[in-house]
Design an enzyme around this catalytic site. Structure first.
Site, mmCIF file in Angstrom:
data_model
loop_
_atom_site.group_PDB
_atom_site.id
_atom_site.type_symbol
_atom_site.label_atom_id
_atom_site.label_comp_id
_atom_site.label_asym_id
_atom_site.label_seq_id
_atom_site.Cartn_x
_atom_site.Cartn_y
_atom_site.Cartn_z
ATOM 1 C CB SER A 1 43.898 43.438 36.493
ATOM 2 O OG SER A 1 44.855 42.413 36.367
ATOM 3 C CE1 TYR B 1 40.423 39.310 34.840
ATOM 4 C CE2 TYR B 1 42.773 39.750 34.595
ATOM 5 C CZ TYR B 1 41.609 39.817 35.345
ATOM 6 O OH TYR B 1 41.636 40.400 36.594
HETATM 7 N N1 NAD Z 1 42.555 37.705 42.181
HETATM 8 C C1 NAD Z 1 43.447 38.284 41.396
HETATM 9 O O1 NAD Z 1 44.546 37.757 41.181
HETATM 10 C C2 NAD Z 1 43.136 39.610 40.753
HETATM 11 C C3 NAD Z 1 44.201 40.375 40.247
HETATM 12 C C4 NAD Z 1 43.935 41.613 39.659
HETATM 13 C C5 NAD Z 1 42.628 42.061 39.570
HETATM 14 N N2 NAD Z 1 41.603 41.289 40.064
HETATM 15 C C6 NAD Z 1 40.253 41.812 39.916
HETATM 16 O O2 NAD Z 1 39.673 41.990 41.196
HETATM 17 C C7 NAD Z 1 38.250 41.988 41.066
HETATM 18 C C8 NAD Z 1 37.662 41.128 42.154
HETATM 19 O O3 NAD Z 1 38.083 39.780 41.970
HETATM 20 P P1 NAD Z 1 38.581 38.863 43.180
HETATM 21 O O4 NAD Z 1 39.935 38.375 42.820
HETATM 22 O O5 NAD Z 1 38.341 39.531 44.474
HETATM 23 O O6 NAD Z 1 37.609 37.598 42.975
HETATM 24 P P2 NAD Z 1 36.370 37.066 43.858
HETATM 25 O O7 NAD Z 1 35.719 36.017 43.020
HETATM 26 O O8 NAD Z 1 36.810 36.694 45.233
HETATM 27 O O9 NAD Z 1 35.420 38.321 43.955
HETATM 28 C C9 NAD Z 1 34.564 38.663 42.889
HETATM 29 C C10 NAD Z 1 33.139 38.719 43.390
HETATM 30 O O10 NAD Z 1 32.321 39.075 42.278
HETATM 31 C C11 NAD Z 1 31.141 38.278 42.311
HETATM 32 N N3 NAD Z 1 30.620 38.187 40.946
HETATM 33 C C12 NAD Z 1 31.158 37.535 39.893
HETATM 34 N N4 NAD Z 1 30.375 37.685 38.813
HETATM 35 C C13 NAD Z 1 29.330 38.466 39.188
HETATM 36 C C14 NAD Z 1 28.196 38.979 38.527
HETATM 37 N N5 NAD Z 1 27.944 38.692 37.240
HETATM 38 N N6 NAD Z 1 27.341 39.764 39.207
HETATM 39 C C15 NAD Z 1 27.560 40.029 40.526
HETATM 40 N N7 NAD Z 1 28.611 39.563 41.208
HETATM 41 C C16 NAD Z 1 29.483 38.780 40.552
HETATM 42 C C17 NAD Z 1 31.596 36.942 42.887
HETATM 43 O O11 NAD Z 1 30.501 36.222 43.450
HETATM 44 C C18 NAD Z 1 32.620 37.384 43.930
HETATM 45 O O12 NAD Z 1 32.014 37.590 45.197
HETATM 46 C C19 NAD Z 1 37.952 41.523 39.636
HETATM 47 O O13 NAD Z 1 37.623 42.631 38.846
HETATM 48 C C20 NAD Z 1 39.271 40.918 39.207
HETATM 49 O O14 NAD Z 1 39.415 40.951 37.806
HETATM 50 C C21 NAD Z 1 41.837 40.095 40.661
#
Ligand code: NAD
Length: 263
Positions: free
Chosen positions: A143, A156
């Site tokens: 991130s 985080y």
């Molecule tokens: N959305 C943002 O702004 C952003 C920015 C930078 C980085 N990220 C990173 O991107 C990655 C994905 O996040 P996203 O934004 O797509 O969110 P999201 O919630 O849409 O996707 C995350 C997925 O992980 C699953 N999940 C959560 N905990 C879990 C567990 N314990 N075991 C198995 N599955 C689990 C959820 O059900 C979901 O489908 C993360 O690592 C997040 O930190 C997100």
């Protein structure tokens, strides 16, 4: 022919957001993908969209057995494993230190680090023996919070910095057979949720705040990024030839290293 033709991947948290975009691009490039996610409906939707190219495994990245099960399904159904993508994560809704109760910090730390850091360690442990055989690669989702303050709260930001250290250490330990890299996206409107222990699991980043608008108004490029904007970097790092010299690196696509120009 796709750049990932006949390659097999496991992706954690592939059910929505960033992970789901990567699943789509990997399938387009010819890969077969096992998705480990904790939400069955999301897995059902992926299998309905992609048919035989995708298999869902219901479980939590915080359990070693569930990570091992996802890798075993890749081996049994698709004949091996070439790419492991640690991506499942939760967010602390930018909760600052002094806005957190000590009780929330204690329980929230354990839950958030358990998913965002322990989940990556356990996934790496489960995947490494198969990746060693295939001379494959690991990719982790980091991130802007792996580099800069303000993209999350204390938990985080600390966890994403820990993920950065993990990439460097694993690249060192697993060379020369396995390459280990990461992609750093910036803010996106996804289903990203928070720790239940901090009462933050009930809503997502996209329902709680206007994340797209916030990113657009505070970033140099003034755009609202979509998960699809970042998916190509995973294809590059997962391909056998195209990134064969890269290990221990993070592709920071967030754009957050450049401040917005005052106008
Ligand atoms: N959305 C943002 O702004 C952003 C920015 C930078 C980085 N990220 C990173 O991107 C990655 C994905 O996040 P996203 O934004 O797509 O969110 P999201 O919630 O849409 O996707 C995350 C997925 O992980 C699953 N999940 C959560 N905990 C879990 C567990 N314990 N075991 C198995 N599955 C689990 C959820 O059900 C979901 O489908 C993360 O690592 C997040 O930190 C997100």
């Amino acid at each position: 022919m796709g750049r990932l033709q006949n390659r097999t991947a496991v992706i954690t948290g592939g059910g929505s957001g960033m992970g789901a975009a990567v699943v789509g691009r990997f399938v387009e490039e010819g890969a077969r993908v096992v998705v480990l996610d904790r939400v069955q409906d999301k897995l059902d939707a992926l299998e309905a969209s992609y048919g035989d190219a995708v298999r869902g495994v219901l479980g939590s990245v915080t359990e070693y057995a569930d990570n091992a099960q996802a890798c075993a399904v890749a081996q049994r159904e698709f004949g091996g494993l070439d790419v492991f993508i640690g991506n499942a994560g939760i967010w602390d809704f930018s909760r600052a230190l002094l806005d957190s109760t000590p009780e929330h910090l204690v329980a929230g730390f354990d839950e958030l680090f358990s998913v965002n850091v322990k989940g990556y360690v356990l996934g790496a442990r489960a995947a490494a023996p198969l990746l060693r055989e295939s001379r494959g690669s690991m990719i982790f989702t980091l991130s802007n919070a792996a580099f800069y303050p303000g993209g999350g709260g204390v938990l985080y930001t600390a966890a994403k910095h820990a993920g950065h250290g993990l990439v460097r250490q694993l690249a060192y330990e697993l060379a020369p057979e396995i390459r280990v890299n990461a992609v750093a996206p910036g803010g996106m409107a996804t289903d990203l949720r928070g720790p239940a222990a901090m009462d933050l699991s009930g809503e997502s980043i996209s329902t709680a705040i206007p994340i797209g608008q916030i990113v657009r108004e505070n970033s140099a490029l003034e755009i609202e990024p979509l998960p699809e904007d970042y998916a190509e970097a995973y294809v590059l790092l997962g391909a056998a030839r195209e990134s064969r010299t890269a290990t221990g690196t993070v592709i920071d696509l967030s754009g957050f290293g450049t401040p917005r120009r005052p106008r």
